[in-house]
Design a protein around this motif. Structure first.
Motif, PDB file in Angstrom:
ATOM      1  N   THR A  14      26.593 -19.751  -0.310  1.00 37.85           N
ATOM      2  CA  THR A  14      25.424 -19.301   0.370  1.00 37.85           C
ATOM      3  C   THR A  14      24.482 -19.859  -0.018  1.00 37.85           C
ATOM      4  O   THR A  14      23.055 -18.875   0.733  1.00 37.85           O
ATOM      5  CB  THR A  14      25.687 -17.681   1.380  1.00 37.85           C
ATOM      6  OG1 THR A  14      25.222 -16.782   0.260  1.00 37.85           O
ATOM      7  CG2 THR A  14      26.764 -17.641   2.022  1.00 37.85           C
ATOM      8  N   MET A  47      20.849 -21.528  -2.249  1.00 36.85           N
ATOM      9  CA  MET A  47      20.366 -22.624  -1.707  1.00 36.85           C
ATOM     10  C   MET A  47      21.181 -23.284  -1.771  1.00 36.85           C
ATOM     11  O   MET A  47      20.804 -25.269  -0.914  1.00 36.85           O
ATOM     12  CB  MET A  47      18.760 -22.772  -2.386  1.00 36.85           C
ATOM     13  CG  MET A  47      19.150 -22.349  -3.604  1.00 36.85           C
ATOM     14  SD  MET A  47      17.506 -22.603  -5.005  1.00 36.85           S
ATOM     15  CE  MET A  47      16.411 -24.007  -3.918  1.00 36.85           C
ATOM     16  N   VAL A  48      22.405 -24.175  -2.741  1.00 36.71           N
ATOM     17  CA  VAL A  48      23.395 -25.233  -3.189  1.00 36.71           C
ATOM     18  C   VAL A  48      23.975 -25.175  -1.804  1.00 36.71           C
ATOM     19  O   VAL A  48      24.164 -26.786  -1.342  1.00 36.71           O
ATOM     20  CB  VAL A  48      24.068 -25.029  -4.602  1.00 36.71           C
ATOM     21  CG1 VAL A  48      24.535 -26.549  -4.999  1.00 36.71           C
ATOM     22  CG2 VAL A  48      23.150 -25.347  -5.438  1.00 36.71           C
ATOM     23  N   THR A  71      31.606 -17.041   2.060  1.00 32.70           N
ATOM     24  CA  THR A  71      31.068 -16.236   1.526  1.00 32.70           C
ATOM     25  C   THR A  71      31.941 -14.752   1.638  1.00 32.70           C
ATOM     26  O   THR A  71      33.032 -14.453   1.874  1.00 32.70           O
ATOM     27  CB  THR A  71      29.057 -16.170   2.466  1.00 32.70           C
ATOM     28  OG1 THR A  71      29.098 -14.336   1.501  1.00 32.70           O
ATOM     29  CG2 THR A  71      30.251 -15.095   3.598  1.00 32.70           C
ATOM     30  N   ARG A  72      31.270 -13.208   0.697  1.00 34.89           N
ATOM     31  CA  ARG A  72      32.450 -12.192   0.546  1.00 34.89           C
ATOM     32  C   ARG A  72      32.639 -11.345   1.621  1.00 34.89           C
ATOM     33  O   ARG A  72      33.630 -11.198   2.087  1.00 34.89           O
ATOM     34  CB  ARG A  72      31.508 -11.433  -1.039  1.00 34.89           C
ATOM     35  CG  ARG A  72      31.722 -11.926  -2.166  1.00 34.89           C
ATOM     36  CD  ARG A  72      31.112 -11.183  -2.888  1.00 34.89           C
ATOM     37  NE  ARG A  72      29.420 -11.412  -2.824  1.00 34.89           N
ATOM     38  CZ  ARG A  72      28.356 -11.365  -3.429  1.00 34.89           C
ATOM     39  NH1 ARG A  72      29.212  -9.979  -4.945  1.00 34.89           N
ATOM     40  NH2 ARG A  72      27.839 -11.756  -3.411  1.00 34.89           N
ATOM     41  N   ARG A  74      21.606 -11.193   6.412  1.00 34.42           N
ATOM     42  CA  ARG A  74      20.538 -10.821   4.810  1.00 34.42           C
ATOM     43  C   ARG A  74      18.766 -10.592   5.703  1.00 34.42           C
ATOM     44  O   ARG A  74      18.685 -12.179   5.997  1.00 34.42           O
ATOM     45  CB  ARG A  74      20.696 -11.630   4.284  1.00 34.42           C
ATOM     46  CG  ARG A  74      21.716 -11.159   3.313  1.00 34.42           C
ATOM     47  CD  ARG A  74      22.928 -12.136   2.409  1.00 34.42           C
ATOM     48  NE  ARG A  74      23.637 -11.735   1.505  1.00 34.42           N
ATOM     49  CZ  ARG A  74      24.465 -11.973   0.861  1.00 34.42           C
ATOM     50  NH1 ARG A  74      24.011 -13.145   0.515  1.00 34.42           N
ATOM     51  NH2 ARG A  74      25.156 -11.450  -0.091  1.00 34.42           N
ATOM     52  N   THR A 127      29.661 -21.479  -5.687  1.00 33.57           N
ATOM     53  CA  THR A 127      28.940 -20.371  -6.318  1.00 33.57           C
ATOM     54  C   THR A 127      28.114 -20.070  -7.190  1.00 33.57           C
ATOM     55  O   THR A 127      28.559 -20.891  -8.541  1.00 33.57           O
ATOM     56  CB  THR A 127      30.892 -19.399  -5.901  1.00 33.57           C
ATOM     57  OG1 THR A 127      30.936 -19.975  -6.640  1.00 33.57           O
ATOM     58  CG2 THR A 127      30.718 -19.604  -5.060  1.00 33.57           C
ATOM     59  N   ALA A 128      27.471 -18.847  -7.552  1.00 34.23           N
ATOM     60  CA  ALA A 128      27.119 -18.903  -9.180  1.00 34.23           C
ATOM     61  C   ALA A 128      28.302 -18.766  -9.589  1.00 34.23           C
ATOM     62  O   ALA A 128      29.324 -18.082 -10.193  1.00 34.23           O
ATOM     63  CB  ALA A 128      26.910 -17.376  -8.742  1.00 34.23           C
ATOM     64  N   CYS A 135      19.511 -29.116  -5.862  1.00 38.29           N
ATOM     65  CA  CYS A 135      19.904 -29.369  -4.812  1.00 38.29           C
ATOM     66  C   CYS A 135      19.846 -30.379  -3.574  1.00 38.29           C
ATOM     67  O   CYS A 135      20.300 -30.744  -3.073  1.00 38.29           O
ATOM     68  CB  CYS A 135      20.424 -28.427  -3.778  1.00 38.29           C
ATOM     69  SG  CYS A 135      19.259 -27.095  -3.579  1.00 38.29           S
TER      70      CYS A 135
HETATM   71  N1  LIG Z   1      19.811 -24.168  -7.289  1.00 37.04           N
HETATM   72  C1  LIG Z   1      20.092 -25.441  -7.868  1.00 37.04           C
HETATM   73  O1  LIG Z   1      19.679 -26.511  -6.678  1.00 37.04           O
HETATM   74  C2  LIG Z   1      21.264 -25.928  -8.553  1.00 37.04           C
HETATM   75  C3  LIG Z   1      21.121 -26.953  -9.257  1.00 37.04           C
HETATM   76  C4  LIG Z   1      22.554 -27.519  -9.509  1.00 37.04           C
HETATM   77  C5  LIG Z   1      23.574 -26.171  -9.598  1.00 37.04           C
HETATM   78  N2  LIG Z   1      23.294 -24.832  -9.577  1.00 37.04           N
HETATM   79  C6  LIG Z   1      24.875 -24.102  -8.930  1.00 37.04           C
HETATM   80  O2  LIG Z   1      24.693 -24.343  -8.455  1.00 37.04           O
HETATM   81  C7  LIG Z   1      25.631 -22.938  -7.318  1.00 37.04           C
HETATM   82  C8  LIG Z   1      25.109 -22.884  -6.483  1.00 37.04           C
HETATM   83  O3  LIG Z   1      23.180 -21.623  -6.614  1.00 37.04           O
HETATM   84  P1  LIG Z   1      22.354 -21.240  -6.206  1.00 37.04           P
HETATM   85  O4  LIG Z   1      21.399 -20.986  -6.085  1.00 37.04           O
HETATM   86  O5  LIG Z   1      23.247 -21.852  -4.495  1.00 37.04           O
HETATM   87  O6  LIG Z   1      23.339 -19.204  -5.419  1.00 37.04           O
HETATM   88  P2  LIG Z   1      23.744 -18.475  -6.476  1.00 37.04           P
HETATM   89  O7  LIG Z   1      22.650 -17.204  -6.137  1.00 37.04           O
HETATM   90  O8  LIG Z   1      23.840 -18.944  -7.787  1.00 37.04           O
HETATM   91  O9  LIG Z   1      25.181 -18.136  -5.545  1.00 37.04           O
HETATM   92  C9  LIG Z   1      25.167 -17.792  -4.684  1.00 37.04           C
HETATM   93  C10 LIG Z   1      26.651 -17.398  -4.148  1.00 37.04           C
HETATM   94  O10 LIG Z   1      27.366 -16.829  -5.474  1.00 37.04           O
HETATM   95  C11 LIG Z   1      28.793 -15.644  -4.667  1.00 37.04           C
HETATM   96  N3  LIG Z   1      29.035 -15.159  -5.427  1.00 37.04           N
HETATM   97  C12 LIG Z   1      27.735 -14.237  -6.460  1.00 37.04           C
HETATM   98  N4  LIG Z   1      28.411 -12.533  -7.021  1.00 37.04           N
HETATM   99  C13 LIG Z   1      29.777 -13.238  -6.522  1.00 37.04           C
HETATM  100  C14 LIG Z   1      31.113 -12.360  -6.886  1.00 37.04           C
HETATM  101  N5  LIG Z   1      30.910 -10.804  -7.988  1.00 37.04           N
HETATM  102  N6  LIG Z   1      31.391 -12.917  -6.453  1.00 37.04           N
HETATM  103  C15 LIG Z   1      32.484 -13.843  -5.459  1.00 37.04           C
HETATM  104  N7  LIG Z   1      30.980 -14.473  -5.250  1.00 37.04           N
HETATM  105  C16 LIG Z   1      30.086 -14.316  -5.577  1.00 37.04           C
HETATM  106  C17 LIG Z   1      27.159 -15.628  -3.771  1.00 37.04           C
HETATM  107  O11 LIG Z   1      28.782 -14.794  -2.815  1.00 37.04           O
HETATM  108  P3  LIG Z   1      27.538 -14.085  -1.142  1.00 37.04           P
HETATM  109  O12 LIG Z   1      27.400 -15.039  -0.351  1.00 37.04           O
HETATM  110  O13 LIG Z   1      28.917 -13.368  -0.444  1.00 37.04           O
HETATM  111  O14 LIG Z   1      26.500 -13.754  -1.433  1.00 37.04           O
HETATM  112  C18 LIG Z   1      26.961 -16.911  -3.518  1.00 37.04           C
HETATM  113  O15 LIG Z   1      27.631 -17.107  -2.198  1.00 37.04           O
HETATM  114  C19 LIG Z   1      25.002 -22.258  -9.081  1.00 37.04           C
HETATM  115  O16 LIG Z   1      25.977 -21.851  -9.847  1.00 37.04           O
HETATM  116  C20 LIG Z   1      24.495 -22.614 -10.015  1.00 37.04           C
HETATM  117  O17 LIG Z   1      24.144 -22.820 -10.941  1.00 37.04           O
HETATM  118  C21 LIG Z   1      22.423 -25.029  -8.466  1.00 37.04           C
END
Ligand SMILES: NC(=O)c1ccc[n+]([C@@H]2O[C@H](COP(=O)([O-])OP(=O)(O)OC[C@H]3O[C@@H](n4cnc5c(N)ncnc54)[C@H](OP(=O)(O)O)[C@@H]3O)[C@@H](O)[C@H]2O)c1
Length: 230
Positions: free
Chosen positions: A12, A14-15, A34-35, A43, A83-84, A152
């Motif tokens: 959930t 930004m990606v 999402t969880r 939120r 997801t993270a 993203c």
């Molecule tokens: N930002 C970018 O442009 C970019 C570019 C390339 C790759 N990425 C990768 O893409 C992924 C997503 O990045 P993001 O910045 O959008 O979000 P993020 O903050 O890295 O991840 C958010 C997501 O992770 C889930 N999460 C966190 N802790 C968890 C747990 N203990 N158990 C299960 N799920 C959990 C969250 O669940 P909830 O929905 O329940 O909170 C949420 O859906 C990351 O791996 C990042 O490295 C990002």
């Protein structure tokens, strides 16, 4: 992709938001995982980069269904892991191995660990990768690593960057990679490099330390890698 599909976007942040909106605009039926859907939908705090809150974002996108990781994975004919990275295995376990069996998992996550401060380090590298960990944990799924090497906004609109620049593909299953290639082309990607099997995800994951430093030096995330060869 050729046809409209049922798609699960797990994540959930930004990606997840950016990918979900793009897929939905292409006509796909997108469910976001999402969880705890009720907690997430409530939120109200702004996103980490000053974006609208998740609640505001969801209200602006009624075409996207928010539900549990498991329900979203059940819906999806194809599953995108947004997801993270350090929690992706946990999120995918919550989605359920039975819901993922036989499906393509598009793994966009990076195994970044910020627990010791900034810049983050990779929690897995060199002889292994998150893509491989996911493939080992879910052997009946077909993992394709891609899109993790750029911001993203570029993932879903490569024309933001002028000239030739690249996205990578890694995965064991040729048909899965064909489907993901079609998805990338539907986003506008023209320059796609198939690196090989899922062990080749190590390279694209290990450019993240470089990507993070470039972000700092260049001052924004509107850049990508281009491979120039003779
Ligand atoms: N930002 C970018 O442009 C970019 C570019 C390339 C790759 N990425 C990768 O893409 C992924 C997503 O990045 P993001 O910045 O959008 O979000 P993020 O903050 O890295 O991840 C958010 C997501 O992770 C889930 N999460 C966190 N802790 C968890 C747990 N203990 N158990 C299960 N799920 C959990 C969250 O669940 P909830 O929905 O329940 O909170 C949420 O859906 C990351 O791996 C990042 O490295 C990002």
């Amino acid at each position: 992709m050729e046809t409209e599909m049922k798609i699960a976007v797990l994540g959930t942040g930004m990606v997840g938001q950016t990918i979900a909106v793009r897929l939905s605009s292409l006509g796909h039926d997108v469910h976001m995982g999402t969880r705890d859907p009720a907690e997430t939908a409530g939120r109200r705090e702004p996103g980490p980069w000053g974006q609208p809150s998740f609640a505001d974002w969801l209200e602006a996108h009624p075409e996207i269904t928010l539900e549990s990781f498991e329900a979203a994975a059940h819906h999806g004919e194809i599953v995108l892991n947004c997801t993270a990275g350090g929690k992706s295995l946990e999120a995918l376990r919550a989605a359920g191995a039975d819901k993922l069996a036989g499906k393509v998992i598009v793994d966009i996550a990076n195994p970044l660990d910020s627990s010791r401060g900034m810049p983050p380090v990779l929690s897995v590298s060199n002889t292994d990768s998150l893509g491989e960990q996911i493939q080992r944990a879910f052997p009946a799924a077909r993992v394709v690593k891609t899109l993790n090497t750029m911001n993203c906004n570029i993932m879903v609109d490569p024309s933001r960057i002028p000239g030739v620049h690249h996205v990578f593909l890694s995965g064991n299953d040729a048909e899965a990679k064909r489907q993901v290639r079609a998805l990338l082309e539907s986003f506008g990607w023209q320059h796609i490099i198939d690196l090989g099997d899922i062990t080749t995800a190590r390279g694209p994951e290990q450019v993240l330390p470089l990507w993070i430093r470039l972000w700092g030096v260049l001052g924004n995330a509107d850049f990508n890698f281009a491979v120039v060869h003779g």
